[in-house]
Enzyme design. Structure first.
Site, PDB file in Angstrom:
ATOM      1  N   GLU A   1     -16.485  -0.192  -5.102  1.00 59.58           N
ATOM      2  CA  GLU A   1     -16.028  -0.739  -6.370  1.00 59.58           C
ATOM      3  C   GLU A   1     -17.168  -0.781  -7.380  1.00 59.58           C
ATOM      4  O   GLU A   1     -16.945  -0.715  -8.594  1.00 59.58           O
ATOM      5  CB  GLU A   1     -15.444  -2.141  -6.173  1.00 59.58           C
ATOM      6  CG  GLU A   1     -14.664  -2.644  -7.384  1.00 59.58           C
ATOM      7  CD  GLU A   1     -13.873  -3.905  -7.106  1.00 59.58           C
ATOM      8  OE1 GLU A   1     -12.632  -3.817  -7.061  1.00 59.58           O
ATOM      9  OE2 GLU A   1     -14.497  -4.967  -6.914  1.00 59.58           O
TER      10      GLU A   1
ATOM     11  N   HIS B   1     -14.507   4.611  21.584  1.00 59.17           N
ATOM     12  CA  HIS B   1     -13.265   5.028  22.235  1.00 59.17           C
ATOM     13  C   HIS B   1     -12.239   5.503  21.214  1.00 59.17           C
ATOM     14  O   HIS B   1     -11.051   5.616  21.529  1.00 59.17           O
ATOM     15  CB  HIS B   1     -12.692   3.872  23.052  1.00 59.17           C
ATOM     16  CG  HIS B   1     -13.627   3.392  24.121  1.00 59.17           C
ATOM     17  ND1 HIS B   1     -13.708   3.979  25.366  1.00 59.17           N
ATOM     18  CD2 HIS B   1     -14.565   2.401  24.113  1.00 59.17           C
ATOM     19  CE1 HIS B   1     -14.636   3.369  26.089  1.00 59.17           C
ATOM     20  NE2 HIS B   1     -15.169   2.404  25.349  1.00 59.17           N
TER      21      HIS B   1
ATOM     22  N   LYS C   1      -2.560  -0.724 -11.906  1.00 62.55           N
ATOM     23  CA  LYS C   1      -1.892  -2.016 -12.065  1.00 62.55           C
ATOM     24  C   LYS C   1      -0.834  -1.957 -13.162  1.00 62.55           C
ATOM     25  O   LYS C   1       0.263  -2.509 -13.019  1.00 62.55           O
ATOM     26  CB  LYS C   1      -2.919  -3.107 -12.399  1.00 62.55           C
ATOM     27  CG  LYS C   1      -3.824  -3.509 -11.248  1.00 62.55           C
ATOM     28  CD  LYS C   1      -4.782  -4.600 -11.715  1.00 62.55           C
ATOM     29  CE  LYS C   1      -5.706  -5.054 -10.601  1.00 62.55           C
ATOM     30  NZ  LYS C   1      -6.646  -6.106 -11.063  1.00 62.55           N
TER      31      LYS C   1
END
Length: 502
Positions: free
Chosen positions: A322, A353, A471
């Protein structure tokens, strides 16, 4: 990048923290030459400005003061008399009573981004250091997702009569956060209505607000005595040191929070004064820029080998990406050179794993930061269990060192199946034992790394315009879903809006 032997043991130390950059395949002289070429001439002055809260966030026309949250503007600057400390002690002592006279047992922190990631990470990492003298225990929960999934899990396990909801939002207007707040209001009001407790009643006893906008907290109905504020000049992703860190203190205690700040402050002083090849944040920053620009590596894997750092990769994604994921300068000019890398990763022992197969034998280049704790005490367990846990810590250390070396140097035995290309530069941050101080120092080091890289690339690391358009489109899309707009988008989006409405 040609594989070669390490030039030397390259380590520097600050208190309990050791930073090893031996596997970057750079000599100190090479790094100093690169720094001379890439550090801006004004770097020292800008670093000094950051240290005293005078560095300018030019696009938002405000100063950057999060460093002062660890010192002269600390929420603990009045010690036990500060409102922050008083609220924490009241909650942790069992003296905070809900609307029906019952002691508070649970705290739900409602926030997103910097109001969630830092407090969540640190509360989890340092919980074992919580003072055991408190006879009353308080459980802390974190809610951030706009979809309500976390509330769905938390609400059934808490009691409205014994829960305080902490609404943490710098602007006190973030839609994600208040979607959760609105659902909490409905849930709590339903519980209290039959016993004649109004929203005013439970706000007085069950809601705390943390924001840089006290006016909006008051408008929401939060009593002034239950409001904590911090400066507009403290960026959200740099705010865990401020009042936003309340959940850390309620989980771990005021003294642990204070020690966390002390560790970060020690790193601040180190960053401000240590020579280049002994300066941990500057070494992290310059090695990172070198890997990005000279080696063309576009991603960094964060690989902690201690479960207490489990949330570090997610935290650093926000802090780094950011801040420096940008294509324009601090003054608004477009740029065409690479800037901040992709940050990803996961808990190392689990990664072995899962994604380590690709790291060791996949095609793509990457850099990595390993985080390691050499020893771990286990108070509260019998000597035999403590010994067994110590053996497990040694196993983790051995695996960390082994995979780190293999990623750097690789291995081959003549067969394609057993070929490990190596050539992946990496750092190691290690502490003998994890403490609140060493944890604070590590997080502050990453903050200063990001700051330094932002200056090198000419960025403003303290704004975040990149999600605003998304947004806005989301608001328009929501209006269409709710039937308040007839706007058409594209065939795919329109089809899913129709499905969402049906």
């Amino acid at each position: 990048m040609p594989r070669k032997e390490p030039v030397a043991l390259l380590q520097t130390k600050l208190n309990e923290l050791i930073f090893d950059w031996s596997y970057q395949f750079l000599t100190p002289a090479e790094l100093e030459a690169f720094a001379a070429k890439r550090l801006p001439a004004s770097f020292n002055a800008q670093r000094d400005a950051l240290m005293c809260g005078k560095f300018q966030n030019v696009s938002e026309n405000r100063e950057v003061s999060h460093v002062l949250s660890r010192g002269e503007r600390s929420v603990l600057r009045q010690g036990s008399d500060s409102r922050f400390a008083q609220l924490v002690r009241k909650l942790r002592s069992g003296n905070w009573l809900g609307a029906t006279g019952k002691p508070i047992t649970d705290i739900v922190n409602i926030g997103v981004g910097g109001s969630d990631l830092g407090p969540l990470m640190t509360s989890f990492a340092l919980k074992e250091f919580a003072s055991d003298i408190q006879k009353h225990s308080v459980n802390t929960h974190f809610v951030s997702s706009m979809d309500g999934g976390q509330l769905y899990a938390v609400l059934p396990i808490v009691n409205p009569e014994t829960t305080v909801f902490v609404v943490a939002s710098k602007s006190f207007g973030t839609l994600d956060t208040f979607a959760n707040v609105n659902t909490v209001k409905v849930w709590v009001n339903e519980h209290f209505a039959p016993i004649n407790k109004t929203e005013v009643d439970w706000f007085e006893h069950h809601v705390l607000g943390i924001s840089a906008n006290p006016k909006r907290m008051t408008e929401m109905g939060i009593p002034p005595a239950h409001q904590l504020t911090f400066d507009q000049s403290v960026g959200g992703r740099f705010s865990m040191w401020s009042a936003i860190g309340l959940a850390i203190a309620t989980t771990c205690g005021v003294r642990v929070f204070e020690r966390l700040l002390e560790g970060a402050q020690a790193m601040d002083k180190h960053f401000a004064s240590a020579p280049l090849t002994e300066n941990i944040p500057m070494l992290m920053a310059l090695c990172g820029v070198y890997n990005r620009e000279e080696r063309g590596i576009n991603n960094v894997a964060i690989l902690p080998y201690d479960g207490r750092f489990r949330h570090l990769p997610s935290y650093l994604q926000q802090l780094d990406m950011e801040s420096n994921g940008k294509q324009c300068t601090a003054t608004g000019e477009a740029i065409k050179y690479p800037t901040g890398p992709l940050i990803w990763g996961g808990f190392g022992p689990n990664g072995q794993h899962a994604f380590f197969q690709h790291l060791h034998q996949g095609y793509d280049s990457f850099a990595a930061d390993f985080i390691m704790v050499l020893k771990r005490k286990a108070p509260g367990f019998s000597p035999m269990v403590q010994e067994s846990l110590a053996d497990q810590q040694e196993l983790s250390v051995a695996n960390c060192l082994a995979h780190r070396k293999l990623m750097a140097y690789g291995s081959e035995d003549g067969s394609a199946r057993n070929f490990y290309p190596g050539n992946h530069p990496n750092n190691l941050l290690a502490v003998e034992e994890l403490t609140p101080e060493s944890f604070g120092a590590i997080i502050a080091a990453y903050e200063h790394k990001v700051f330094t890289q932002g200056l090198i690339w000419g960025l403003n690391s303290f704004d975040q315009p990149g999600v605003e358009l998304g947004k806005k489109i989301a608001e328009n899309t929501l209006a269409a879903i709710q039937g308040n707009s007839s706007e058409s988008f594209d065939p795919s989006t329109d089809r899913f809006i129709t499905l969402a409405k049906s």
